[in-house]
Design a protein around this motif. Sequence first.
Motif, PDB file in Angstrom:
ATOM      1  N   GLU A   1       4.225  11.495   7.075  1.00 19.89           N
ATOM      2  CA  GLU A   1       5.321  11.825   6.162  1.00 19.89           C
ATOM      3  C   GLU A   1       6.650  11.277   6.672  1.00 19.89           C
ATOM      4  O   GLU A   1       7.436  10.729   5.899  1.00 19.89           O
ATOM      5  CB  GLU A   1       5.384  13.339   5.957  1.00 19.89           C
ATOM      6  CG  GLU A   1       4.184  13.856   5.194  1.00 19.89           C
ATOM      7  CD  GLU A   1       4.097  15.369   5.139  1.00 19.89           C
ATOM      8  OE1 GLU A   1       5.056  16.052   5.544  1.00 19.89           O
ATOM      9  OE2 GLU A   1       3.041  15.867   4.689  1.00 19.89           O
TER      10      GLU A   1
ATOM     11  N   GLU B   1       8.899   8.325   4.658  1.00 16.75           N
ATOM     12  CA  GLU B   1      10.298   8.565   4.295  1.00 16.75           C
ATOM     13  C   GLU B   1      11.216   7.535   4.944  1.00 16.75           C
ATOM     14  O   GLU B   1      12.156   7.047   4.312  1.00 16.75           O
ATOM     15  CB  GLU B   1      10.715   9.992   4.669  1.00 16.75           C
ATOM     16  CG  GLU B   1      10.027  11.074   3.853  1.00 16.75           C
ATOM     17  CD  GLU B   1      10.205  10.903   2.357  1.00 16.75           C
ATOM     18  OE1 GLU B   1      11.338  10.612   1.903  1.00 16.75           O
ATOM     19  OE2 GLU B   1       9.205  11.051   1.626  1.00 16.75           O
TER      20      GLU B   1
ATOM     21  N   LYS C   1      10.808   4.200   3.063  1.00 11.93           N
ATOM     22  CA  LYS C   1      11.486   4.254   1.773  1.00 11.93           C
ATOM     23  C   LYS C   1      12.993   4.123   1.944  1.00 11.93           C
ATOM     24  O   LYS C   1      13.651   3.404   1.187  1.00 11.93           O
ATOM     25  CB  LYS C   1      11.151   5.559   1.037  1.00 11.93           C
ATOM     26  CG  LYS C   1       9.740   5.591   0.528  1.00 11.93           C
ATOM     27  CD  LYS C   1       9.328   6.807  -0.263  1.00 11.93           C
ATOM     28  CE  LYS C   1      10.136   8.024  -0.249  1.00 11.93           C
ATOM     29  NZ  LYS C   1       9.535   9.157  -0.962  1.00 11.93           N
TER      30      LYS C   1
ATOM     31  N   THR D   1      12.086   3.033  -6.490  1.00 15.42           N
ATOM     32  CA  THR D   1      10.939   3.807  -6.963  1.00 15.42           C
ATOM     33  C   THR D   1      10.375   4.686  -5.856  1.00 15.42           C
ATOM     34  O   THR D   1       9.214   5.037  -5.872  1.00 15.42           O
ATOM     35  CB  THR D   1       9.843   2.868  -7.493  1.00 15.42           C
ATOM     36  OG1 THR D   1       9.460   1.989  -6.424  1.00 15.42           O
ATOM     37  CG2 THR D   1      10.308   2.083  -8.695  1.00 15.42           C
TER      38      THR D   1
ATOM     39  N   ALA E   1      10.657   7.735  -5.263  1.00 10.21           N
ATOM     40  CA  ALA E   1      10.126   9.021  -5.718  1.00 10.21           C
ATOM     41  C   ALA E   1       8.663   8.900  -6.132  1.00 10.21           C
ATOM     42  O   ALA E   1       7.910   9.867  -6.044  1.00 10.21           O
ATOM     43  CB  ALA E   1      10.954   9.542  -6.883  1.00 10.21           C
ATOM     44  N   ALA E   2       8.262   7.716  -6.554  1.00  7.98           N
ATOM     45  CA  ALA E   2       6.877   7.502  -6.959  1.00  7.98           C
ATOM     46  C   ALA E   2       5.950   7.420  -5.750  1.00  7.98           C
ATOM     47  O   ALA E   2       4.737   7.530  -5.887  1.00  7.98           O
ATOM     48  CB  ALA E   2       6.759   6.233  -7.791  1.00  7.98           C
ATOM     49  N   MET E   3       6.509   7.210  -4.575  1.00 10.52           N
ATOM     50  CA  MET E   3       5.706   7.088  -3.371  1.00 10.52           C
ATOM     51  C   MET E   3       5.849   8.357  -2.540  1.00 10.52           C
ATOM     52  O   MET E   3       6.727   8.477  -1.713  1.00 10.52           O
ATOM     53  CB  MET E   3       6.131   5.867  -2.548  1.00 10.52           C
ATOM     54  CG  MET E   3       5.217   5.610  -1.391  1.00 10.52           C
ATOM     55  SD  MET E   3       5.623   4.137  -0.487  1.00 10.52           S
ATOM     56  CE  MET E   3       5.528   2.911  -1.759  1.00 10.52           C
ATOM     57  N   GLN E   4       4.991   9.306  -2.810  1.00 15.84           N
ATOM     58  CA  GLN E   4       5.029  10.590  -2.113  1.00 15.84           C
ATOM     59  C   GLN E   4       4.281  10.482  -0.789  1.00 15.84           C
ATOM     60  O   GLN E   4       3.191   9.917  -0.726  1.00 15.84           O
ATOM     61  CB  GLN E   4       4.393  11.675  -2.969  1.00 15.84           C
ATOM     62  CG  GLN E   4       5.098  11.916  -4.284  1.00 15.84           C
ATOM     63  CD  GLN E   4       6.503  12.426  -4.078  1.00 15.84           C
ATOM     64  OE1 GLN E   4       6.761  13.241  -3.200  1.00 15.84           O
ATOM     65  NE2 GLN E   4       7.425  11.949  -4.884  1.00 15.84           N
ATOM     66  N   ALA E   5       4.866  11.044   0.249  1.00 15.34           N
ATOM     67  CA  ALA E   5       4.227  11.024   1.564  1.00 15.34           C
ATOM     68  C   ALA E   5       2.867  11.708   1.531  1.00 15.34           C
ATOM     69  O   ALA E   5       1.955  11.329   2.268  1.00 15.34           O
ATOM     70  CB  ALA E   5       5.136  11.681   2.591  1.00 15.34           C
ATOM     71  N   SER E   6       2.712  12.669   0.650  1.00 14.98           N
ATOM     72  CA  SER E   6       1.435  13.387   0.552  1.00 14.98           C
ATOM     73  C   SER E   6       0.307  12.499   0.016  1.00 14.98           C
ATOM     74  O   SER E   6      -0.860  12.874   0.091  1.00 14.98           O
ATOM     75  CB  SER E   6       1.592  14.626  -0.324  1.00 14.98           C
ATOM     76  OG  SER E   6       2.002  14.256  -1.625  1.00 14.98           O
ATOM     77  N   SER E   7       0.645  11.323  -0.493  1.00  7.76           N
ATOM     78  CA  SER E   7      -0.358  10.391  -0.996  1.00  7.76           C
ATOM     79  C   SER E   7      -0.999   9.570   0.120  1.00  7.76           C
ATOM     80  O   SER E   7      -1.872   8.756  -0.134  1.00  7.76           O
ATOM     81  CB  SER E   7       0.264   9.429  -2.010  1.00  7.76           C
ATOM     82  OG  SER E   7       0.751  10.129  -3.119  1.00  7.76           O
TER      83      SER E   7
ATOM     84  N   ARG F   1      -2.536   4.080  -0.119  1.00  6.94           N
ATOM     85  CA  ARG F   1      -2.491   5.415  -0.728  1.00  6.94           C
ATOM     86  C   ARG F   1      -3.889   5.868  -1.090  1.00  6.94           C
ATOM     87  O   ARG F   1      -4.777   5.084  -1.354  1.00  6.94           O
ATOM     88  CB  ARG F   1      -1.630   5.398  -1.989  1.00  6.94           C
ATOM     89  CG  ARG F   1      -0.190   5.268  -1.674  1.00  6.94           C
ATOM     90  CD  ARG F   1       0.709   5.341  -2.840  1.00  6.94           C
ATOM     91  NE  ARG F   1       0.087   5.528  -4.142  1.00  6.94           N
ATOM     92  CZ  ARG F   1       0.738   5.453  -5.275  1.00  6.94           C
ATOM     93  NH1 ARG F   1       2.007   5.203  -5.288  1.00  6.94           N
ATOM     94  NH2 ARG F   1       0.111   5.638  -6.410  1.00  6.94           N
TER      95      ARG F   1
END
Length: 73
Positions: free
Chosen positions: A12, A16, A19, A26, A28-34, A72
């Motif tokens: 995570e 971050e 990014k 974009t 926000a489209a790449m979530q660390a949880s993915s 991902r």
Amino acid sequence: MDLNQPTQQNVEYMIEAIKTKLRMATGAAMQASSFTVDKYEDLKDIYDMVNSKERFSISEVEALVSELGRLRV
């Protein structure tokens, strides 16, 4: 923070940081949880490369985003 340990918290943190460094519109489209620790070494390589450079061309950013997309889950 010891990024040599493959933990979800480190994943995570690296996502971050990537990014932020790439100033991704974009992001926000790449979530660390993915991302999972299964791909930790690949993600760490990208993180190290991103942190080693000051500036990126558009094609470099596109290639990095594409590679992140491949990692991902």
